[in-house]
Design a protein around this motif. Structure first.
Motif, PDB file in Angstrom:
ATOM      1  N   MET A   1      38.497   3.342  35.242  1.00  0.00           N
ATOM      2  CA  MET A   1      39.328   2.333  34.693  1.00  0.00           C
ATOM      3  C   MET A   1      38.551   1.373  33.769  1.00  0.00           C
ATOM      4  SD  MET A   1      40.385  -1.135  34.798  1.00  0.00           S
ATOM      5  CE  MET A   1      40.068  -2.225  36.640  1.00  0.00           C
ATOM      6  N   LEU A   2      39.037   1.227  32.589  1.00  0.00           N
ATOM      7  CA  LEU A   2      38.366   0.537  31.377  1.00  0.00           C
ATOM      8  C   LEU A   2      39.412  -0.988  31.420  1.00  0.00           C
ATOM      9  CD1 LEU A   2      38.091   3.312  28.939  1.00  0.00           C
ATOM     10  CD2 LEU A   2      36.365   2.387  30.543  1.00  0.00           C
ATOM     11  N   ARG A   3      38.772  -2.192  31.375  1.00  0.00           N
ATOM     12  CA  ARG A   3      39.577  -3.154  31.179  1.00  0.00           C
ATOM     13  C   ARG A   3      39.152  -4.072  30.157  1.00  0.00           C
ATOM     14  NH1 ARG A   3      43.093  -6.639  33.489  1.00  0.00           N
ATOM     15  NH2 ARG A   3      42.512  -8.791  33.682  1.00  0.00           N
TER      16      ARG A   3
ATOM     17  N   ALA B   1      35.306  -7.193  29.575  1.00  0.00           N
ATOM     18  CA  ALA B   1      35.071  -5.593  28.856  1.00  0.00           C
ATOM     19  C   ALA B   1      34.298  -4.764  29.676  1.00  0.00           C
ATOM     20  CB  ALA B   1      34.607  -5.743  27.496  1.00  0.00           C
ATOM     21  N   TYR B   2      34.779  -4.018  30.792  1.00  0.00           N
ATOM     22  CA  TYR B   2      34.109  -3.373  31.580  1.00  0.00           C
ATOM     23  C   TYR B   2      34.778  -2.066  31.915  1.00  0.00           C
ATOM     24  CZ  TYR B   2      36.929  -5.261  35.530  1.00  0.00           C
ATOM     25  OH  TYR B   2      38.040  -5.501  36.137  1.00  0.00           O
ATOM     26  N   ALA B   3      33.763  -1.210  32.503  1.00  0.00           N
ATOM     27  CA  ALA B   3      34.284   0.075  32.988  1.00  0.00           C
ATOM     28  C   ALA B   3      34.208   0.044  34.515  1.00  0.00           C
ATOM     29  CB  ALA B   3      33.455   1.399  32.444  1.00  0.00           C
ATOM     30  N   ARG B   4      34.958   0.472  35.312  1.00  0.00           N
ATOM     31  CA  ARG B   4      34.900   0.549  36.784  1.00  0.00           C
ATOM     32  C   ARG B   4      35.052   2.178  37.092  1.00  0.00           C
ATOM     33  NH1 ARG B   4      39.911  -0.368  39.930  1.00  0.00           N
ATOM     34  NH2 ARG B   4      40.144   1.976  39.739  1.00  0.00           N
ATOM     35  N   LEU B   5      33.819   2.393  37.834  1.00  0.00           N
ATOM     36  CA  LEU B   5      34.083   3.817  38.449  1.00  0.00           C
ATOM     37  C   LEU B   5      34.104   3.880  39.748  1.00  0.00           C
ATOM     38  CD1 LEU B   5      30.956   5.297  36.425  1.00  0.00           C
ATOM     39  CD2 LEU B   5      33.240   5.328  35.690  1.00  0.00           C
ATOM     40  N   ARG B   6      35.134   4.368  40.451  1.00  0.00           N
ATOM     41  CA  ARG B   6      35.301   4.213  41.623  1.00  0.00           C
ATOM     42  C   ARG B   6      34.994   5.628  42.574  1.00  0.00           C
ATOM     43  NH1 ARG B   6      41.120   2.798  44.559  1.00  0.00           N
ATOM     44  NH2 ARG B   6      40.475   2.013  46.522  1.00  0.00           N
ATOM     45  N   PHE B   7      34.234   5.351  43.518  1.00  0.00           N
ATOM     46  CA  PHE B   7      33.439   6.385  44.471  1.00  0.00           C
ATOM     47  C   PHE B   7      34.100   6.365  45.829  1.00  0.00           C
ATOM     48  CE2 PHE B   7      30.576   5.561  40.926  1.00  0.00           C
ATOM     49  CZ  PHE B   7      30.434   6.907  40.641  1.00  0.00           C
ATOM     50  N   ASP B   8      33.872   7.299  46.357  1.00  0.00           N
ATOM     51  CA  ASP B   8      34.206   7.460  47.828  1.00  0.00           C
ATOM     52  C   ASP B   8      33.894   5.886  48.666  1.00  0.00           C
ATOM     53  OD1 ASP B   8      35.360   8.159  50.332  1.00  0.00           O
ATOM     54  OD2 ASP B   8      33.392   8.939  51.085  1.00  0.00           O
TER      55      ASP B   8
ATOM     56  N   PHE C   1      32.181   3.114  47.247  1.00  0.00           N
ATOM     57  CA  PHE C   1      31.808   2.052  46.548  1.00  0.00           C
ATOM     58  C   PHE C   1      32.437   2.052  45.200  1.00  0.00           C
ATOM     59  CE2 PHE C   1      28.686   5.248  45.467  1.00  0.00           C
ATOM     60  CZ  PHE C   1      28.286   4.907  44.271  1.00  0.00           C
ATOM     61  N   ASP C   2      32.557   0.966  44.585  1.00  0.00           N
ATOM     62  CA  ASP C   2      32.982   0.672  43.173  1.00  0.00           C
ATOM     63  C   ASP C   2      31.724   0.032  42.392  1.00  0.00           C
ATOM     64  OD1 ASP C   2      35.686   1.287  43.971  1.00  0.00           O
ATOM     65  OD2 ASP C   2      36.098  -0.761  44.196  1.00  0.00           O
ATOM     66  N   LEU C   3      31.565   0.838  41.103  1.00  0.00           N
ATOM     67  CA  LEU C   3      30.496   0.433  40.210  1.00  0.00           C
ATOM     68  C   LEU C   3      31.239  -0.029  38.901  1.00  0.00           C
ATOM     69  CD1 LEU C   3      27.624   0.349  39.037  1.00  0.00           C
ATOM     70  CD2 LEU C   3      28.195   2.649  38.190  1.00  0.00           C
ATOM     71  N   ARG C   4      30.935  -1.407  38.650  1.00  0.00           N
ATOM     72  CA  ARG C   4      31.354  -2.001  37.472  1.00  0.00           C
ATOM     73  C   ARG C   4      30.489  -2.083  36.507  1.00  0.00           C
ATOM     74  NH1 ARG C   4      34.952  -3.992  41.309  1.00  0.00           N
ATOM     75  NH2 ARG C   4      37.201  -4.073  40.812  1.00  0.00           N
ATOM     76  N   VAL C   5      30.511  -2.079  35.253  1.00  0.00           N
ATOM     77  CA  VAL C   5      29.339  -2.130  34.387  1.00  0.00           C
ATOM     78  C   VAL C   5      30.164  -2.890  33.057  1.00  0.00           C
ATOM     79  CG1 VAL C   5      27.907  -1.034  32.751  1.00  0.00           C
ATOM     80  CG2 VAL C   5      28.367  -0.165  35.004  1.00  0.00           C
ATOM     81  N   GLY C   6      29.412  -3.894  32.515  1.00  0.00           N
ATOM     82  CA  GLY C   6      29.987  -4.316  31.273  1.00  0.00           C
ATOM     83  C   GLY C   6      30.202  -5.965  31.366  1.00  0.00           C
ATOM     84  N   ARG C   7      31.006  -6.624  30.761  1.00  0.00           N
ATOM     85  CA  ARG C   7      31.254  -7.790  30.845  1.00  0.00           C
ATOM     86  C   ARG C   7      32.350  -8.189  31.992  1.00  0.00           C
ATOM     87  NH1 ARG C   7      31.432 -11.842  25.868  1.00  0.00           N
ATOM     88  NH2 ARG C   7      29.215 -11.227  25.959  1.00  0.00           N
TER      89      ARG C   7
END
Lengths: 263, 446
Positions: B80-82, B107-114, B116-122
Motif C-alpha cells: 500500500m502506498l499512502r 508519504a510511505y509504502a507499507r509492505l504486509r507480511f505474514d 509483520f508490517d513494514l512501513r518506509v517513508g514519511r
C-alpha cells in the motif's frame, strides 16, 4: 453494542421449519426468531439514508463483518465508507448478550490512533439515524416477557403478533420503550413490522421490513433487504438498504484483530 | 496592537492555484483507478477558518485556507502506498504578507507480511492515551505555529524513517521505530501572539540566536520500540524512545551575549493502560523523560558556586495522566461523552535555579454531545493549571446540516498570566491571556 452490521432486530430471520400450524407461546416464538436470525458469519454492505421532515437526505454506508463465537458472544468489524469525513474509520467490537459489558475499539484515521472506548448507551441513536443501539441488539430473552396476541395479516402475510415488555426494573429503566409489538410471518418467521411504544405508552416508531428475498445466490436463506424506521414523534425516517449480503462465508480470524483495525 | 490589513488585500491574496484546486476537488467525485494494478482512492477536505480577538474583533489572529488531500494506492493485500499533503495559505494580521506552503504529512509504502508490517517513508506515529494534551505521544511532533487554534488532526507532522509492527499470535504486538532525520515542531514567529518564547528568559543585552538543531547524520537517528498487549481486561503498552527533545532549551552564552534555542538528546520511557470498568473507562498514561536539558535562571545560577554550562541543567521529568471517561445516561444529554483528566508534570531532582516550574498539575474536562440526528454537536474543553493559576476554556459548536459539510463556531478564553519566575505562578495558557478569540470555520470533505 456499537455498530453491529445489520443485526437490526430480527432483520435476518431465515426460513426455518414451518411453525404456522403449531401452538406456540410468545417466548417460543421469540426463541424461534432469535435462533433463526443467527448465522455463523456475515459480511454485508449497508446504506443508511436519513430523511428529515423537510425531505432532505443524508447517507451513511458501512461495510461489516461478524462472526458468532457462542450464543452469548459475537465479534464484529465495521468500516465506514460514507460520508467522506468519516471514511476509513474502523470499529472492532466484542458483543456479549449476558451481563458483561461489550469490548470496543475504534480507529480514527485522522488521529492515527486506536482507542478503547465505552459502548454507547442503548438509548443513543446510531450515526444520526432513527435506529438506537437498543434497536440493533439481538432479542433479549432474559429481560423481556413475550406474549402472543391474535394473529393478523401484515403485508399480505399471516403473522404472529408478538408483544414484548420489560420484565424487571433495571431493564425498564435502561430501555427506551414500554412495549414492542412485532408482526412475524408464520410461514417463514420473518418479521414484517415492529411497533415501538415509548414510556408514556405512545406509539413512537414503526419499523417495516421489505424486499424479502434470498441473501445471495450461494445462500438461499431469505432476508429483508430494506428496512424503514419511521419516527412518528420526530417525523424523521431512516431507510436501511443492504446492498451486499453474504451469510456463513469464510471470514478469516485476522479480520477481527487489532492489526486489521489499523490498516 | 496589530495593524489590521484591509479586507480587499486579503481577497486579492487568494491565489489562483488555491481557487482552482478548490473547484476541482469540490466538483470531482471520489475516484478509483487501476494504473499498474494499483487500486487508488482519495479523500480530503477544503477548509476556511477565520478567528479574531474578542478585544478587537476586526483584528485577525487566525486566517487560514487549507486543502487536505490523502491518496492511497493498494496493490493486492501486501503493498500500500499512502500520501497525505496539506496546501495552506495563512493570512493573519501579524504576518507581513501571506504565507502559502505545502506540507507533505505522509508519504510511505507499507509492505504486509505474514506476521509483520513494514512501513518506509514519511509517516505519523501516535503513542499514548492522553486526550488533547501530550504525555507519552512524543514521536511525531506538531505544528504549533498557531498553538491550539487548528485541531489535533490538522497539526501532527510526519517523521522520516521506517517502522516494523510485529504481531504475535496472542494479539500482542511490538513496534520498532527508526527515524533517520530529526523533525522539530513548527513554532510560532516571535511576533506571533502565539509565541512561546518568554522575553524575560532573555537577559538584558542578549540576543536570540538561530536554533541549534542536530545534523542529519546516522549518529543522530532516533529509535525505539513499544510493546502492546490487548487482553480484554485492559489494553496496555510499554515503550522506549531514544529521542531528540522537541522542546528546545535556551542556552545562554555570556561570551557572545547570545541565547540559543538548543535541541538535545534524552531517553523517553512510556507506559500506558486503559481499563473499562462498568460505566467508566479508566486511562493512565505516563512518560519518564530521562536527561532532558532545562533552562536555569542565569541570575540565580551565577550566584551558585558552579553555574551549569550554558545555564542549562540536565533533569529527569515525569509526566503522568489519570483520566476517567463516561457516557452519562441523561435524557437531555444526547450522545453524551464526558471525560476528566488529571495531568502531573514533575522535575524529579530540580536544580535550585531552575527557570521552569518544578511541578505543574492540570485538571482537564471535556464534555460533548450530539443533537438533531448528529447535526448539532456542542463541545466544551477546559484545562486548568492547579499550581499556576492559569487556564484555557474552549466552547465549540459544530453544525453539520448536510453530509460532508461542517460549520464550526468556537470561543476560546485564556486566564492568568505567563509563568512568573519570581512567584512561580502562571503558565503557558496565561501567556495568551490577551488572545481570547472567536473562531469560525467551514469544512467541505470529499
Amino acid at each position: 453494542m456499537l455498530i453491529p452490521p445489520v443485526a437490526v432486530l430480527a432483520i435476518s430471520l431465515p426460513a426455518t421449519r414451518a411453525l404456522g400450524g403449531e401452538e406456540l407461546s410468545g417466548l417460543e416464538v421469540a426463541r424461534a426468531t432469535d435462533r433463526a436470525r443467527r448465522s455463523r458469519t456475515e459480511h454485508q454492505v449497508m446504506k443508511m439514508t436519513l430523511i428529515n421532515p423537510r425531505g432532505q437526505t443524508r447517507v451513511r454506508t458501512i461495510e461489516g463483518w461478524s462472526r458468532e463465537i457462542s450464543d452469548d458472544e459475537e465479534h464484529r468489524f465495521s468500516r465506514f465508507l460514507e460520508p467522506s469525513d468519516v471514511r476509513d474509520t474502523t470499529l472492532l467490537s466484542y458483543d456479549y448478550n449476558d451481563e458483561r459489558d461489550d469490548d470496543t475499539w475504534l480507529y480514527l484515521p485522522a488521529l492515527k490512533k486506536v482507542k478503547r472506548i465505552l459502548s454507547s448507551n442503548k438509548k443513543d441513536y446510531f450515526m444520526g439515524s432513527q435506529f438506537t443501539y437498543e434497536d440493533m441488539e439481538n432479542l433479549d430473552l432474559r429481560n423481556w416477557d413475550y406474549t402472543l396476541d391474535a394473529p393478523q395479516t401484515e403485508a399480505g402475510v399471516e403473522c404472529h403478533v408478538l408483544v414484548a415488555v420489560p420484565n424487571n426494573e433495571r431493564e425498564a429503566k435502561e430501555t427506551n420503550y414500554s412495549k414492542r409489538i412485532s408482526w412475524i410471518g408464520k410461514a417463514d418467521m420473518l418479521p414484517r413490522k415492529i411497533e415501538f411504544y415509548d414510556k408514556s405508552g405512545r406509539l413512537a416508531k414503526v419499523l417495516v421490513f421489505e424486499d424479502i428475498r434470498p441473501a445471495s445466490e450461494s445462500n438461499p436463506r431469505p432476508r429483508a433487504h430494506k428496512l424503514t424506521m419511521d419516527n412518528l414523534i420526530k417525523k424523521h425516517k431512516t431507510v436501511l438498504e443492504i446492498t451486499k449480503l453474504e451469510l456463513d462465508v469464510e471470514v478469516n480470524d485476522s479480520v477481527f484483530s487489532q492489526r486489521n483495525l489499523r490498516q | 496592537m496589530i495593524p489590521a490589513r484591509p479586507v480587499r488585500d486579503r481577497l486579492h491574496g487568494l491565489t489562483l492555484v488555491f481557487t482552482l484546486l478548490t473547484v476541482v476537488l469540490l466538483t470531482a467525485p471520489p475516484c478509483s483507478a487501476s494504473p499498474l494494478d494499483l487500486e487508488a482512492s482519495y479523500k480530503g477536505y477544503v477548509q476556511e477558518s477565520i478567528g479574531g480577538r474578542t478585544a478587537q474583533i476586526d483584528e485577525l489572529v487566525f486566517h487560514r485556507q487549507l486543502i487536505n488531500l490523502e491518496v492511497e494506492a493498494h496493490g493486492s493485500d501486501w503493498i500500500m502506498l499512502r500520501f497525505a499533503i496539506d496546501v495552506l495559505r495563512d493570512d493573519p494580521d501579524f504576518l507581513a504578507e501571506d504565507r502559502i506552503e505545502s506540507r507533505l504529512r505522509e508519504a510511505y509504502a507499507r509492505l504486509r507480511f505474514d506476521k509483520f508490517d513494514l512501513r518506509v517513508g514519511r509517516m505519523q506515529i501516535a503513542w499514548g492515551e492522553a486526550d488533547g494534551t501530550i504525555v507519552s505521544d512524543q514521536i511525531s511532533p506538531f505544528d504549533l505555529t498557531h498553538f491550539i487554534v487548528p485541531k489535533f488532526d490538522e497539526i501532527r507532522l510526519g517523521v522520516d524513517g521506517a517502522t516494523v509492527d510485529y504481531y504475535f499470535d496472542n494479539g500482542d504486538d511490538v513496534q520498532l521505530i527508526w527515524l533517520g532525520r530529526f523533525q522539530e515542531p513548527n513554532f510560532p514567529e516571535l511576533n506571533s501572539p502565539w509565541s512561546f518564547i518568554d522575553p524575560s528568559m532573555i537577559p538584558a543585552g542578549f540576543s536570540l540566536g538561530q536554533t541549534d538543531r542536530p545534523a542529519n547524520a546516522m549518529d543522530n537517528s532516533e529509535f525505539g520500540l513499544r510493546y502492546s498487549g490487548h487482553p480484554l481486561v485492559a489494553d496496555w503498552s510499554v515503550g522506549y524512545f531514544r529521542s531528540w527533545d522537541d522542546r528546545p532549551a535556551l542556552r545562554v552564552d555570556p561570551s557572545t551575549l547570545s541565547v540559543t534555542p538548543t535541541h538535545q538528546r534524552f531517553d523517553l520511557f512510556t507506559f500506558n493502560v486503559v481499563h473499562p470498568h462498568g460505566p467508566v473507562l479508566l486511562r493512565f498514561d505516563a512518560a519518564y523523560e530521562n536527561g532532558r536539558l532545562l533552562s536555569t535562571d542565569p541570575t540565580r545560577s551565577s550566584a551558585l558556586p558552579t553555574a551549569p554550562r550554558g545555564f542549562l541543567s540536565r533533569e529527569d521529568v515525569v509526566r503522568t495522566l489519570v483520566a476517567v471517561d463516561t457516557k452519562p445516561d441523561l435524557w437531555w444529554w444526547e450522545q453524551a461523552d464526558a471525560s476528566l483528566q488529571f495531568v502531573n508534570e514533575q522535575v524529579v531532582h530540580p536544580h535550585p535555579a531552575l527557570a521552569v516550574s518544578k511541578q505543574t498539575r492540570y485538571l482537564g474536562v471535556r464534555l460533548s454531545a450530539a443533537y438533531l440526528n448528529e447535526t448539532v454537536k456542542p463541545w466544551i474543553f477546559s484545562m486548568v493549571n492547579l499550581d499556576g493559576a492559569d487556564a484555557w476554556l474552549q466552547a465549540k459548536i459544530d453544525y453539520e446540516p448536510w453530509d460532508n459539510w461542517r460549520f464550526s463556531f468556537e470561543y476560546d478564553a485564556f486566564f492568568g498570566h505567563r509563568f512568573d519566575l519570581s512567584n512561580r505562578s502562571g503558565g503557558v495558557f496565561g501567556g495568551f491571556d490577551d488572545n481570547d478569540m472567536l473562531l469560525a470555520s467551514v469544512r467541505r470533505s470529499f
